[in-house]
Design a protein around this motif. Structure first.
Motif, mmCIF file in Angstrom:
data_model
loop_
_atom_site.group_PDB
_atom_site.id
_atom_site.type_symbol
_atom_site.label_atom_id
_atom_site.label_comp_id
_atom_site.label_asym_id
_atom_site.label_seq_id
_atom_site.Cartn_x
_atom_site.Cartn_y
_atom_site.Cartn_z
ATOM 1 N N UNK A 1 0.829 -1.215 0.000
ATOM 2 C CA UNK A 1 0.000 0.000 0.000
ATOM 3 C C UNK A 1 0.861 1.262 0.000
ATOM 4 N N UNK A 2 0.369 2.280 -0.693
ATOM 5 C CA UNK A 2 1.108 3.515 -0.897
ATOM 6 C C UNK A 2 0.518 4.665 -0.077
ATOM 7 N N UNK A 3 0.494 4.541 1.220
ATOM 8 C CA UNK A 3 0.109 5.610 2.143
ATOM 9 C C UNK A 3 -1.159 6.352 1.793
ATOM 10 N N UNK A 4 -1.006 7.638 1.435
ATOM 11 C CA UNK A 4 -2.149 8.515 1.178
ATOM 12 C C UNK A 4 -2.972 8.016 -0.001
ATOM 13 N N UNK A 5 -2.322 7.497 -1.019
ATOM 14 C CA UNK A 5 -3.052 6.993 -2.189
ATOM 15 C C UNK A 5 -3.903 5.771 -1.826
ATOM 16 N N UNK A 6 -3.392 4.912 -0.963
ATOM 17 C CA UNK A 6 -4.174 3.751 -0.516
ATOM 18 C C UNK A 6 -5.397 4.204 0.274
ATOM 19 N N UNK A 7 -5.232 5.225 1.103
ATOM 20 C CA UNK A 7 -6.369 5.760 1.855
ATOM 21 C C UNK A 7 -7.398 6.382 0.917
ATOM 22 N N UNK A 8 -6.934 6.978 -0.175
ATOM 23 C CA UNK A 8 -7.849 7.551 -1.165
ATOM 24 C C UNK A 8 -8.714 6.467 -1.783
ATOM 25 N N UNK A 9 -8.104 5.337 -2.129
ATOM 26 C CA UNK A 9 -8.859 4.225 -2.722
ATOM 27 C C UNK A 9 -9.900 3.715 -1.732
ATOM 28 N N UNK A 10 -9.513 3.565 -0.475
ATOM 29 C CA UNK A 10 -10.468 3.052 0.514
ATOM 30 C C UNK A 10 -11.544 4.079 0.837
#
Length: 162
Positions: free
Chosen positions: A38-47
């Motif tokens: 997971x790529x930090x902020x980008x992973x949180x964006x997807x979720x």
């Protein structure tokens, strides 16, 4: 992902962690293999995109407006060609592509975008389970089929998968 190795470009929300190739001959040539993480902020964006679509039942335009309102919290995707080709903003097609991508539900799919094979037949998708994932499937966020109460495994754009 085959035997835990990623095949292809990492999707938005993941980054590829490269390792020396396990085959010594290929390693001598400089070949590497990669795992997804997971790529930090980008992973949180997807979720965050998945609950907006499935819980709040927002349309793509509304989701795009929310994402573009705070580009530091929700960084826009960068195309394979690099930052020079990037729009610098979210689009409806980018959101739809994230919601339709099977990798987010824990599967690696081969030939998903292929239009022809050598025999001029449309190829079948080949699907394999991936061990790590950014969990956006409807079952992981508690979204299910309203009629039967069952959790749905694959998020699709536009309609509820039945």
């Amino acid at each position: 992902m085959h035997e835990g190795w990623n095949i292809g470009k990492p999707p938005y929300g993941y980054r590829a962690k490269h390792y020396r190739h396990p085959n010594p001959v290929k390693a001598e040539r400089g070949a590497t293999k990669s795992h997804l993480e997971p790529d930090g902020v980008r992973a949180e964006t997807v979720t965050q995109i998945a609950p907006w679509r499935y819980y709040e039942r927002l349309g793509y335009a509304t989701i795009v407006d929310r994402l573009n309102a705070d580009p530091e919290k929700y960084p826009p995707p960068v195309p394979p060609g690099g930052a020079a080709k990037a729009r610098g903003a979210w689009s409806k097609s980018a959101v739809c592509a994230i919601l339709r991508a099977p990798k987010y539900t824990g599967y690696q799919v081969f030939n998903r975008r292929a239009r022809r094979s050598r025999r001029r037949m449309l190829p079948r998708w080949s699907r394999r389970r991936m061990p790590r994932r950014v969990n956006t499937s409807r079952s992981s966020i508690g979204v299910g089929n309203r009629r039967s109460g069952r959790a749905l495994a694959m998020p699709w754009c536009g309609r509820w998968a039945m």
